[in-house]
Design a protein around this motif. Structure first.
Motif, PDB file in Angstrom:
ATOM      1  N   GLN A  98      27.308  49.858 133.994  1.00 24.99           N
ATOM      2  CA  GLN A  98      26.545  49.445 134.569  1.00 24.99           C
ATOM      3  C   GLN A  98      25.869  47.831 134.340  1.00 24.99           C
ATOM      4  O   GLN A  98      25.226  47.950 133.527  1.00 24.99           O
ATOM      5  CB  GLN A  98      25.290  50.370 135.376  1.00 24.99           C
ATOM      6  CG  GLN A  98      25.640  51.535 135.393  1.00 24.99           C
ATOM      7  CD  GLN A  98      26.502  51.511 136.807  1.00 24.99           C
ATOM      8  OE1 GLN A  98      25.994  51.014 137.963  1.00 24.99           O
ATOM      9  NE2 GLN A  98      27.413  52.233 137.231  1.00 24.99           N
ATOM     10  N   ALA A  99      26.153  47.054 135.146  1.00 26.21           N
ATOM     11  CA  ALA A  99      25.669  45.562 134.741  1.00 26.21           C
ATOM     12  C   ALA A  99      24.116  45.525 135.075  1.00 26.21           C
ATOM     13  O   ALA A  99      23.674  46.267 135.976  1.00 26.21           O
ATOM     14  CB  ALA A  99      26.499  44.549 135.357  1.00 26.21           C
ATOM     15  N   GLY A 100      23.638  44.772 134.752  1.00 27.62           N
ATOM     16  CA  GLY A 100      22.197  44.483 134.711  1.00 27.62           C
ATOM     17  C   GLY A 100      21.274  45.694 134.045  1.00 27.62           C
ATOM     18  O   GLY A 100      19.955  45.652 134.625  1.00 27.62           O
ATOM     19  N   THR A 101      21.499  46.321 133.188  1.00 29.44           N
ATOM     20  CA  THR A 101      20.756  47.403 132.653  1.00 29.44           C
ATOM     21  C   THR A 101      20.524  46.852 131.218  1.00 29.44           C
ATOM     22  O   THR A 101      21.289  46.141 130.653  1.00 29.44           O
ATOM     23  CB  THR A 101      21.300  48.781 132.710  1.00 29.44           C
ATOM     24  OG1 THR A 101      22.673  48.658 132.033  1.00 29.44           O
ATOM     25  CG2 THR A 101      21.565  49.077 134.281  1.00 29.44           C
TER      26      THR A 101
END
Lengths: 115, 112
Positions: A98-101
């Protein structure tokens, strides 16, 4: 939202004894799991990680951890500890793929090894 | 060669001052972070940048402002310092947004 629970804040143990540091996580998606070690007045160093594949992962200094999806756990173990293993140990989780984590850390476990 | 370096290592300053902490990574990573470690050693994500773009901005007072001039640098500027800002601040980087992070040695900030 993810969370990490390290069940023991302090673990005192004698040299050459086995040790287990417990870590449970909560997440609604697949996860990556990490153990970091922090020696006094230093930064965090990666000890081992689980991204995929074999659920048992090992470090070069004798630690191992097993990913247990059904129990949502990633406990850290060592069969025989040394004085030099005295440090703070952090379990961390991130949402796999998951991008943005970012890594979310547990509150840490202080491992104290005495002779 | 230090992979993730931050300066200064120690910072003692008075309440109300403005200070900056610098961070540089030579790993070629795309993502950089700032974490705060409090007196109980709890690590909390503050900010995350990916290729100079702000990705994560957790509930942090707006006195804290990250700046990323390029993807190898992520600096942290703090205005009007308060006693409660005393902590160890760690910079970190990773190849992707949620894989293993490499940490700097930390900056121990003491506000008096």
């Amino acid at each position: 939202a993810q969370s990490v629970t390290q069940l023991d804040s302090q673990v005192p143990v004698f040299e050459e004894a086995p040790v287990e540091l417990r870590c449970n996580y909560s997440s609604s998606v697949s996860v990556y799991l990490f153990w970091y070690v922090q020696y006094p007045n230093q930064g965090l160093q990666l000890l081992l990680k689980y991204l995929s594949g074999s659920t048992l992962v090992e470090s070069i200094n004798g630690f191992e951890a097993e990913f247990n999806k059904s129990q949502t756990s990633f406990h850290l173990r060592k069969p025989s500890v040394h004085i030099s293993d005295t440090a703070e140990y952090f379990c961390a989780v991130s949402e796999g793929g998951q991008a943005g984590t970012a890594l979310i850390f547990g509150k840490g476990t202080t491992l104290s090894v005495s002779s | 060669d230090t992979a993730v370096s931050q300066t200064p290592k120690y910072l003692v300053t008075q309440m109300g001052n403005d200070k900056s902490i610098k961070c540089e990574q030579n790993l070629g990573h795309d993502t950089m972070y700032w974490y705060k470690q409090d007196s109980k050693k709890f690590l909390k994500i503050m900010f995350s940048y990916n290729n100079k773009e702000l990705i994560i901005n957790e509930t942090v007072p707006n006195r804290f402002s990250p700046k990323s001039p390029d993807k190898a640098h992520l600096n942290l500027h703090i205005n009007s310092l308060e006693l409660g800002d005393s902590a160890v601040y760690f910079c970190a980087s990773s190849q992707a947004a949620n894989t293993e992070a490499f940490f700097g040695q930390g900056t121990r900030l003491t506000v008096v």
